[in-house]
Design a protein around this motif. Structure first.
Motif, PDB file in Angstrom:
ATOM      1  N   VAL A 140       0.777  -1.121   0.228  1.00  0.00           N
ATOM      2  CA  VAL A 140      -0.013  -0.095   0.045  1.00  0.00           C
ATOM      3  C   VAL A 140       0.785   1.262   0.243  1.00  0.00           C
ATOM      4  CG1 VAL A 140      -1.722   1.291   1.337  1.00  0.00           C
ATOM      5  CG2 VAL A 140      -2.073  -1.255   1.164  1.00  0.00           C
ATOM      6  N   GLY A 141       0.790   1.949  -0.970  1.00  0.00           N
ATOM      7  CA  GLY A 141       1.596   3.096  -1.062  1.00  0.00           C
ATOM      8  C   GLY A 141       1.006   4.475  -0.148  1.00  0.00           C
ATOM      9  N   ALA A 142       1.974   5.242  -0.053  1.00  0.00           N
ATOM     10  CA  ALA A 142       1.743   6.428   0.948  1.00  0.00           C
ATOM     11  C   ALA A 142       0.688   7.453   0.147  1.00  0.00           C
ATOM     12  CB  ALA A 142       2.973   7.459   0.835  1.00  0.00           C
ATOM     13  N   SER A 143       0.580   7.485  -1.255  1.00  0.00           N
ATOM     14  CA  SER A 143      -0.345   8.446  -1.905  1.00  0.00           C
ATOM     15  C   SER A 143      -1.549   7.645  -1.757  1.00  0.00           C
ATOM     16  CB  SER A 143      -0.049   8.722  -3.282  1.00  0.00           C
ATOM     17  OG  SER A 143       0.020   7.340  -3.978  1.00  0.00           O
ATOM     18  N   ARG A 144      -1.773   6.291  -1.779  1.00  0.00           N
ATOM     19  CA  ARG A 144      -3.152   5.717  -1.639  1.00  0.00           C
ATOM     20  C   ARG A 144      -3.599   6.001  -0.305  1.00  0.00           C
ATOM     21  NH1 ARG A 144      -4.089  -0.691  -2.759  1.00  0.00           N
ATOM     22  NH2 ARG A 144      -6.549  -0.554  -2.613  1.00  0.00           N
ATOM     23  N   LEU A 145      -2.992   5.938   0.679  1.00  0.00           N
ATOM     24  CA  LEU A 145      -3.451   5.812   2.207  1.00  0.00           C
ATOM     25  C   LEU A 145      -3.619   7.308   2.506  1.00  0.00           C
ATOM     26  CD1 LEU A 145      -3.915   4.616   4.624  1.00  0.00           C
ATOM     27  CD2 LEU A 145      -1.321   4.829   5.550  1.00  0.00           C
ATOM     28  N   ARG A 146      -2.815   8.400   1.878  1.00  0.00           N
ATOM     29  CA  ARG A 146      -2.928   9.632   2.190  1.00  0.00           C
ATOM     30  C   ARG A 146      -4.572  10.146   1.565  1.00  0.00           C
ATOM     31  NH1 ARG A 146       1.890  11.267   0.935  1.00  0.00           N
ATOM     32  NH2 ARG A 146       1.373  11.443  -1.632  1.00  0.00           N
ATOM     33  N   ALA A 147      -4.906   9.676   0.408  1.00  0.00           N
ATOM     34  CA  ALA A 147      -6.004   9.979  -0.374  1.00  0.00           C
ATOM     35  C   ALA A 147      -7.282   9.443   0.588  1.00  0.00           C
ATOM     36  CB  ALA A 147      -5.961   9.300  -1.789  1.00  0.00           C
ATOM     37  N   ALA A 148      -6.993   8.252   0.964  1.00  0.00           N
ATOM     38  CA  ALA A 148      -7.953   7.545   1.951  1.00  0.00           C
ATOM     39  C   ALA A 148      -8.201   8.219   3.171  1.00  0.00           C
ATOM     40  CB  ALA A 148      -7.696   6.077   2.211  1.00  0.00           C
ATOM     41  N   LEU A 149      -7.384   8.785   3.826  1.00  0.00           N
ATOM     42  CA  LEU A 149      -7.480   9.530   5.149  1.00  0.00           C
ATOM     43  C   LEU A 149      -7.948  10.783   4.880  1.00  0.00           C
ATOM     44  CD1 LEU A 149      -4.248   8.156   7.080  1.00  0.00           C
ATOM     45  CD2 LEU A 149      -6.799   7.383   7.310  1.00  0.00           C
ATOM     46  N   GLY A 150      -7.555  11.550   3.851  1.00  0.00           N
ATOM     47  CA  GLY A 150      -8.071  12.842   3.492  1.00  0.00           C
ATOM     48  C   GLY A 150      -7.702  13.805   4.625  1.00  0.00           C
ATOM     49  N   PRO A 151      -8.597  14.567   5.000  1.00  0.00           N
ATOM     50  CA  PRO A 151      -8.190  15.625   5.962  1.00  0.00           C
ATOM     51  C   PRO A 151      -7.818  14.945   7.145  1.00  0.00           C
ATOM     52  CG  PRO A 151     -10.500  15.671   5.840  1.00  0.00           C
ATOM     53  CD  PRO A 151      -9.990  14.758   4.583  1.00  0.00           C
ATOM     54  N   HIS A 152      -7.896  13.723   7.640  1.00  0.00           N
ATOM     55  CA  HIS A 152      -7.359  13.270   8.808  1.00  0.00           C
ATOM     56  C   HIS A 152      -5.807  12.619   8.610  1.00  0.00           C
ATOM     57  CE1 HIS A 152     -11.552  13.190  10.132  1.00  0.00           C
ATOM     58  NE2 HIS A 152     -11.995  12.852   8.990  1.00  0.00           N
ATOM     59  N   SER A 153      -5.401  12.893   7.447  1.00  0.00           N
ATOM     60  CA  SER A 153      -4.157  12.281   7.376  1.00  0.00           C
ATOM     61  C   SER A 153      -2.964  13.157   8.150  1.00  0.00           C
ATOM     62  CB  SER A 153      -3.408  12.548   5.821  1.00  0.00           C
ATOM     63  OG  SER A 153      -4.121  11.837   4.876  1.00  0.00           O
ATOM     64  N   PRO A 154      -2.040  12.565   8.915  1.00  0.00           N
ATOM     65  CA  PRO A 154      -1.136  13.235   9.739  1.00  0.00           C
ATOM     66  C   PRO A 154      -0.022  14.079   8.845  1.00  0.00           C
ATOM     67  CG  PRO A 154      -0.676  11.043   9.625  1.00  0.00           C
ATOM     68  CD  PRO A 154      -1.907  11.054   8.897  1.00  0.00           C
ATOM     69  N   ARG A 155       0.416  15.230   9.387  1.00  0.00           N
ATOM     70  CA  ARG A 155       1.316  15.688   8.525  1.00  0.00           C
ATOM     71  C   ARG A 155       2.623  15.108   8.278  1.00  0.00           C
ATOM     72  NH1 ARG A 155      -0.843  19.812  12.114  1.00  0.00           N
ATOM     73  NH2 ARG A 155      -2.445  20.857  10.998  1.00  0.00           N
ATOM     74  N   THR A 156       2.992  13.972   8.881  1.00  0.00           N
ATOM     75  CA  THR A 156       4.069  13.265   8.214  1.00  0.00           C
ATOM     76  C   THR A 156       3.549  12.531   6.909  1.00  0.00           C
ATOM     77  OG1 THR A 156       3.011  11.311   9.722  1.00  0.00           O
ATOM     78  CG2 THR A 156       4.847  12.477  10.615  1.00  0.00           C
ATOM     79  N   LEU A 157       2.552  12.534   6.669  1.00  0.00           N
ATOM     80  CA  LEU A 157       2.067  11.570   5.454  1.00  0.00           C
ATOM     81  C   LEU A 157       1.696  12.730   4.458  1.00  0.00           C
ATOM     82  CD1 LEU A 157       1.591   9.022   4.467  1.00  0.00           C
ATOM     83  CD2 LEU A 157      -0.648   8.942   5.326  1.00  0.00           C
ATOM     84  N   ASP A 158       1.280  13.985   4.986  1.00  0.00           N
ATOM     85  CA  ASP A 158       0.768  15.043   4.229  1.00  0.00           C
ATOM     86  C   ASP A 158       1.105  16.419   4.839  1.00  0.00           C
ATOM     87  OD1 ASP A 158      -0.198  17.105   2.445  1.00  0.00           O
ATOM     88  OD2 ASP A 158      -2.044  15.976   2.594  1.00  0.00           O
ATOM     89  N   THR A 165       0.680  19.398   4.270  1.00  0.00           N
ATOM     90  CA  THR A 165      -0.298  20.506   4.120  1.00  0.00           C
ATOM     91  C   THR A 165      -1.669  19.983   4.726  1.00  0.00           C
ATOM     92  OG1 THR A 165      -1.036  19.443   1.825  1.00  0.00           O
ATOM     93  CG2 THR A 165       0.739  21.055   1.882  1.00  0.00           C
ATOM     94  N   SER A 166      -1.786  18.798   5.319  1.00  0.00           N
ATOM     95  CA  SER A 166      -2.964  18.313   5.945  1.00  0.00           C
ATOM     96  C   SER A 166      -3.384  19.018   7.036  1.00  0.00           C
ATOM     97  CB  SER A 166      -2.824  16.772   6.351  1.00  0.00           C
ATOM     98  OG  SER A 166      -4.074  16.493   7.003  1.00  0.00           O
ATOM     99  N   PRO A 167      -4.808  19.304   7.278  1.00  0.00           N
ATOM    100  CA  PRO A 167      -5.352  19.824   8.500  1.00  0.00           C
ATOM    101  C   PRO A 167      -5.282  18.939   9.726  1.00  0.00           C
ATOM    102  CG  PRO A 167      -7.152  19.285   7.098  1.00  0.00           C
ATOM    103  CD  PRO A 167      -5.786  19.255   6.207  1.00  0.00           C
ATOM    104  N   ALA A 168      -5.000  17.497   9.482  1.00  0.00           N
ATOM    105  CA  ALA A 168      -4.735  16.721  10.503  1.00  0.00           C
ATOM    106  C   ALA A 168      -6.020  16.665  11.457  1.00  0.00           C
ATOM    107  CB  ALA A 168      -3.491  16.875  11.482  1.00  0.00           C
ATOM    108  N   GLN A 169      -7.131  16.858  10.829  1.00  0.00           N
ATOM    109  CA  GLN A 169      -8.535  16.841  11.631  1.00  0.00           C
ATOM    110  C   GLN A 169      -8.643  15.338  12.400  1.00  0.00           C
ATOM    111  OE1 GLN A 169     -11.769  17.305   9.111  1.00  0.00           O
ATOM    112  NE2 GLN A 169     -10.926  19.416   8.226  1.00  0.00           N
ATOM    113  N   PRO A 170      -8.970  15.558  13.781  1.00  0.00           N
ATOM    114  CA  PRO A 170      -9.459  14.322  14.787  1.00  0.00           C
ATOM    115  C   PRO A 170     -10.625  13.866  14.116  1.00  0.00           C
ATOM    116  CG  PRO A 170      -9.985  16.449  15.808  1.00  0.00           C
ATOM    117  CD  PRO A 170      -9.345  16.932  14.397  1.00  0.00           C
ATOM    118  N   LEU A 171     -10.727  12.681  14.318  1.00  0.00           N
ATOM    119  CA  LEU A 171     -11.841  11.770  14.309  1.00  0.00           C
ATOM    120  C   LEU A 171     -13.165  12.357  14.990  1.00  0.00           C
ATOM    121  CD1 LEU A 171     -10.505   8.093  13.952  1.00  0.00           C
ATOM    122  CD2 LEU A 171     -11.045   9.889  11.978  1.00  0.00           C
ATOM    123  N   ARG A 172     -14.363  11.959  14.922  1.00  0.00           N
ATOM    124  CA  ARG A 172     -15.409  12.564  15.427  1.00  0.00           C
ATOM    125  C   ARG A 172     -15.576  12.633  16.804  1.00  0.00           C
ATOM    126  NH1 ARG A 172     -19.591   8.071  13.176  1.00  0.00           N
ATOM    127  NH2 ARG A 172     -18.658   9.051  11.472  1.00  0.00           N
TER     128      ARG A 172
END
Length: 411
Positions: free
Chosen positions: A54-72, A74-81
């Motif tokens: 599983v590549g980083a880009s695929r996991l990053r796209a899956a997590l979207g705004p919840h991606s940690p900044r180590t992976l993206d 630019t991510s807002p690294a939003q918490p879950l609900r």
């Protein structure tokens, strides 16, 4: 859990005594034991072919705004609900660190909802959460690197391949509980350690790695124990029973070699064998600060780590929703002073059998009998945890199944 006091993290540490004072303030925050949290880690697989990388880009796209900044970055690294943060380990393992709750029921309800949210995010990208403590299908390989992870790998490689297995292929279940009142600290500290080997044996899920049996029931814990005893061995042992936990932890921290030396560049590799005590004594050009000490503590991985609360790190990731069973068992065994003392007294000689637990699990008669005794004790406490009926029934059944598996060794 108790909030951290205000600290000037740039303060230079001039002596072991100054370091010890800071560790006492931040690592053991005493008070009424009320809060409970967990950190759940999973290997992530392709839903059709679990052996496919599983590549980083695929996991990053899956997590979207919840991606940690180590992976993206630019991510807002939003918490879950319900406030849980999402992180990704260097091999692509996804980790959810929950908010803390004052009951097992509240923790389980919130965490189940967030796992459902995470599962849906991954599912839309054709990804699924793994069911065990080590990657059963793939060999260790990095998904991404940071200066910290690069330095870790280089240091661990000095001792063999276990570091790479740990970094890129393992997933654990961590349970976090308050230290308790000052007069409870020593007992809760000792019991949190002592119950570790029998519970590791009972909840082991990491017997197969990279398509082959490993010869261990918890190859995850085997990897941790093989990395470097100076940073992964248990802090408490029965022989140290009369030692103050703060003193034991301070000695452990200062004697551990540095894993990373942060700088402006990409190479954070440390000189081989330099401990934090050596740094305090002038082994490096610049003296350490409080921030350096805090960072050093984050690179130590004993089975129980004090972080203001007690972080129990010895359990493998569990399949499906069964993670709630060990969480409830641990919460029950440390729920009341009398129960905590009783749990510790049941363990006896099994209290430091970490290697036997990781290798043999419940095939070891001593560990199996002790695990069964601990489950019996936990079952007496479950009715007092205030669980709603459906959750109580689920956890009660789960504990009884584990108790039955352990009890077979008595025959």
């Amino acid at each position: 859990m108790v909030a951290s006091p205000e600290v000037d993290h740039g303060t230079v540490l001039s002596s072991p005594a100054a370091a010890a004072g800071h560790l006492a303030r931040i690592c053991f925050k005493t008070g009424p034991p009320r809060w409970l949290g967990t950190e759940l880690e999973w290997i992530v697989h392709d839903a059709v072919d679990p052996a496919r990388p599983v590549g980083a880009s695929r996991l990053r796209a899956a997590l979207g705004p919840h991606s940690p900044r180590t992976l993206d970055i630019t991510s807002p690294a939003q918490p879950l609900r319900y406030g849980s943060s999402v992180t990704v380990e260097p091999g692509g393992q996804v980790e959810v660190s929950t908010a803390t709750h004052t009951s097992v029921a509240a923790l389980v309800a919130a965490t189940k909802a967030e796992i459902a949210q995470l599962t849906a995010l991954l599912g839309r990208a054709g990804l699924v959460l793994g069911a065990g403590g080590i990657d059963a299908h793939r060999s260790p390989r990095p998904m991404f690197e940071t200066p910290r992870y690069r330095a870790m790998r280089r240091v661990f490689d000095r001792r063999g391949p276990a570091g790479r297995r740990m970094m890129y292929s393992t997933a654990g279940l961590q349970i976090c509980l308050d230290v308790g009142e000052a007069d409870q600290l020593a007992e809760r500290w000792a019991t949190a350690h002592a119950i570790g080997p029998p519970l590791l044996a009972a909840f082991a899920t990491a017997g197969r790695h990279a398509g082959r049996p490993t010869g261990w029931v918890s190859a995850r814990m085997a990897a941790w124990l093989a990395i470097d005893p100076a940073r992964t061995r248990a802090v408490w042992t029965p022989e140290q029973d009369d030692t103050d936990p703060i003193a034991s932890w301070t000695e452990y921290v200062l004697a551990a070699p540095l894993l990373c030396l942060r700088g402006g560049g990409s190479d954070w590799t440390t000189p081989d064998g330099v401990t934090f005590a050596d740094w305090l004594a002038g082994a490096l050009p610049q003296p350490p600060t409080i921030d350096d000490l805090d960072y050093h503590v984050s690179t130590l991985f004993p089975p129980v780590r004090p972080r203001g609360y007690l972080e129990l790190r010895y359990l493998d990731a569990q399949p499906g929703e069964s993670w709630s069973v060990p969480v409830a068992v641990v919460a029950a065994l440390l729920s009341e002073p009398a129960i905590t003392r009783a749990a510790r007294s049941l363990v006896g000689a099994q209290a430091q059998r970490w290697i036997a637990a990781a290798r043999h699990g419940l095939r070891d008669d001593g560990l199996a009998v002790t695990a069964a005794d601990l489950f019996d004790l936990a079952l007496t406490v479950l009715p007092r945890l205030g669980l709603p009926p459906a959750l109580y029934d689920d956890i009660d059944r789960g504990v009884r199944r584990r108790r039955e598996a352990a009890g077979r060794r008595r025959r």
